[in-house]
Design an enzyme around this catalytic site. Structure first.
Site, PDB file in Angstrom:
ATOM      1  N   ASP A  32      22.088  22.208  -5.747  1.00  0.00           N
ATOM      2  CA  ASP A  32      22.367  22.897  -7.006  1.00  0.00           C
ATOM      3  C   ASP A  32      21.477  24.142  -7.115  1.00  0.00           C
ATOM      4  OD1 ASP A  32      23.651  21.853  -9.974  1.00  0.00           O
ATOM      5  OD2 ASP A  32      22.200  23.490 -10.011  1.00  0.00           O
ATOM      6  N   ILE A  33      22.072  25.239  -7.594  1.00  0.00           N
ATOM      7  CA  ILE A  33      21.354  26.514  -7.671  1.00  0.00           C
ATOM      8  C   ILE A  33      20.254  26.487  -8.744  1.00  0.00           C
ATOM      9  CG2 ILE A  33      22.783  27.690  -9.408  1.00  0.00           C
ATOM     10  CD1 ILE A  33      22.849  30.103  -7.496  1.00  0.00           C
ATOM     11  N   ASN A  88      30.406  15.551 -15.425  1.00  0.00           N
ATOM     12  CA  ASN A  88      30.778  16.042 -16.750  1.00  0.00           C
ATOM     13  C   ASN A  88      32.234  16.506 -16.783  1.00  0.00           C
ATOM     14  OD1 ASN A  88      28.060  15.678 -17.420  1.00  0.00           O
ATOM     15  ND2 ASN A  88      27.527  17.735 -16.729  1.00  0.00           N
ATOM     16  N   GLN A  95      30.330  20.246 -19.289  1.00  0.00           N
ATOM     17  CA  GLN A  95      30.854  20.857 -18.055  1.00  0.00           C
ATOM     18  C   GLN A  95      30.843  22.371 -18.187  1.00  0.00           C
ATOM     19  OE1 GLN A  95      34.867  19.706 -16.953  1.00  0.00           O
ATOM     20  NE2 GLN A  95      34.611  20.416 -14.838  1.00  0.00           N
ATOM     21  N   HIS A 101      33.049  18.006  -9.897  1.00  0.00           N
ATOM     22  CA  HIS A 101      31.861  17.810  -9.056  1.00  0.00           C
ATOM     23  C   HIS A 101      31.060  16.637  -9.573  1.00  0.00           C
ATOM     24  CE1 HIS A 101      30.944  20.731 -12.249  1.00  0.00           C
ATOM     25  NE2 HIS A 101      29.731  20.187 -12.288  1.00  0.00           N
ATOM     26  N   HIS A 103      27.159  15.203  -9.805  1.00  0.00           N
ATOM     27  CA  HIS A 103      25.744  15.544  -9.655  1.00  0.00           C
ATOM     28  C   HIS A 103      25.013  14.381  -8.986  1.00  0.00           C
ATOM     29  CE1 HIS A 103      25.580  19.047 -12.485  1.00  0.00           C
ATOM     30  NE2 HIS A 103      26.660  18.466 -12.974  1.00  0.00           N
TER      31      HIS A 103
HETATM   32  P1  5GP Z   1      28.263  21.179 -14.886  1.00  0.00           P
HETATM   33  O1  5GP Z   1      27.428  21.641 -16.062  1.00  0.00           O
HETATM   34  O2  5GP Z   1      29.581  21.897 -14.826  1.00  0.00           O
HETATM   35  O3  5GP Z   1      28.393  19.687 -14.783  1.00  0.00           O
HETATM   36  O4  5GP Z   1      27.403  21.586 -13.614  1.00  0.00           O
HETATM   37  C1  5GP Z   1      27.492  22.795 -12.971  1.00  0.00           C
HETATM   38  C2  5GP Z   1      26.317  22.862 -12.034  1.00  0.00           C
HETATM   39  O5  5GP Z   1      26.594  23.817 -11.043  1.00  0.00           O
HETATM   40  C3  5GP Z   1      24.998  23.257 -12.697  1.00  0.00           C
HETATM   41  O6  5GP Z   1      24.003  22.286 -12.421  1.00  0.00           O
HETATM   42  C4  5GP Z   1      24.677  24.616 -12.057  1.00  0.00           C
HETATM   43  O7  5GP Z   1      23.305  24.810 -11.870  1.00  0.00           O
HETATM   44  C5  5GP Z   1      25.436  24.546 -10.762  1.00  0.00           C
HETATM   45  N1  5GP Z   1      25.920  25.839 -10.257  1.00  0.00           N
HETATM   46  C6  5GP Z   1      26.583  26.794 -10.961  1.00  0.00           C
HETATM   47  N2  5GP Z   1      26.903  27.835 -10.170  1.00  0.00           N
HETATM   48  C7  5GP Z   1      26.418  27.531  -8.930  1.00  0.00           C
HETATM   49  C8  5GP Z   1      26.439  28.231  -7.690  1.00  0.00           C
HETATM   50  O8  5GP Z   1      26.950  29.342  -7.564  1.00  0.00           O
HETATM   51  N3  5GP Z   1      25.852  27.626  -6.615  1.00  0.00           N
HETATM   52  C9  5GP Z   1      25.284  26.370  -6.737  1.00  0.00           C
HETATM   53  N4  5GP Z   1      24.725  25.855  -5.634  1.00  0.00           N
HETATM   54  N5  5GP Z   1      25.246  25.690  -7.891  1.00  0.00           N
HETATM   55  C10 5GP Z   1      25.805  26.262  -8.976  1.00  0.00           C
END
Ligand code: 5GP
Ligand code: ZN
Length: 138
Positions: A32-33, A88, A95, A101, A103
């Site tokens: 994760d970034i 999420n 989300q 995805h 985590h």
């Molecule tokens: P969500 O909030 O949708 O469940 O999680 C999205 C996740 O994707 C977050 O933890 C965010 O840090 C990660 N993320 C968003 N954009 C990127 C990206 O371009 N590269 C990577 N490696 N992770 C990302």
């Protein structure tokens, strides 16, 4: 199917570089970034499904199998003390990227997230609980 506007489609396809810790025909697992804990990673299916409602049952099952495998491997390598899986669906659930995805969150004693990962408990009346129970079972 891929979605040309979706960043996770591009990452999963390898069109945008990422730190990949596992890859097979169906999935890519990336770091994760913006990690919540040391080793926070994401399982991405290579096909585009917006969320759990859209992902086919078999792909969801394979994602969970992979999550189990990754949790064991990552726990061994990182020597973490515990592990969360999170997933999420929808803005209301937190989300932010609308490509399914999972985590993978290695947890450590005192990792500073003990409160963040907890949630508040509601104080519902017996009637409210019963009403929800009826909705879930009738
Ligand atoms: P969500 O909030 O949708 O469940 O999680 C999205 C996740 O994707 C977050 O933890 C965010 O840090 C990660 N993320 C968003 N954009 C990127 C990206 O371009 N590269 C990577 N490696 N992770 C990302
Ligand atoms: Zn996508």
């Amino acid at each position: 199917m891929k979605d040309t506007n979706c960043i996770f489609c591009k990452i999963a396809a390898g069109e945008i570089p990422s730190r990949t810790i596992y890859e097979d025909e169906q999935f890519r697992v990336i770091m994760d970034i913006s990690p919540a804990t040391k080793g926070h990673a994401l399982i991405l299916p290579k096909e585009h499904y917006a969320n759990l409602y859209e992902i086919p049952e078999e792909v969801a099952a394979d994602a969970m199998k992979l999550a189990k495998k990754m949790a064991s491997e990552m726990t061994q390598r990182l020597e973490c003390d515990g592990f969360n899986l999170a997933q999420n669906n929808g803005e209301a659930a937190g989300q932010t990227v609308f490509h399914f995805h999972m985590h993978l969150l290695p947890r450590y004693k005192e990792d500073g997230n003990q409160e963040k990962f907890a949630w508040n408990h509601l104080e519902l009346s017996e009637d409210e609980v019963e009403e929800i129970y009826q909705k879930l079972t009738k």
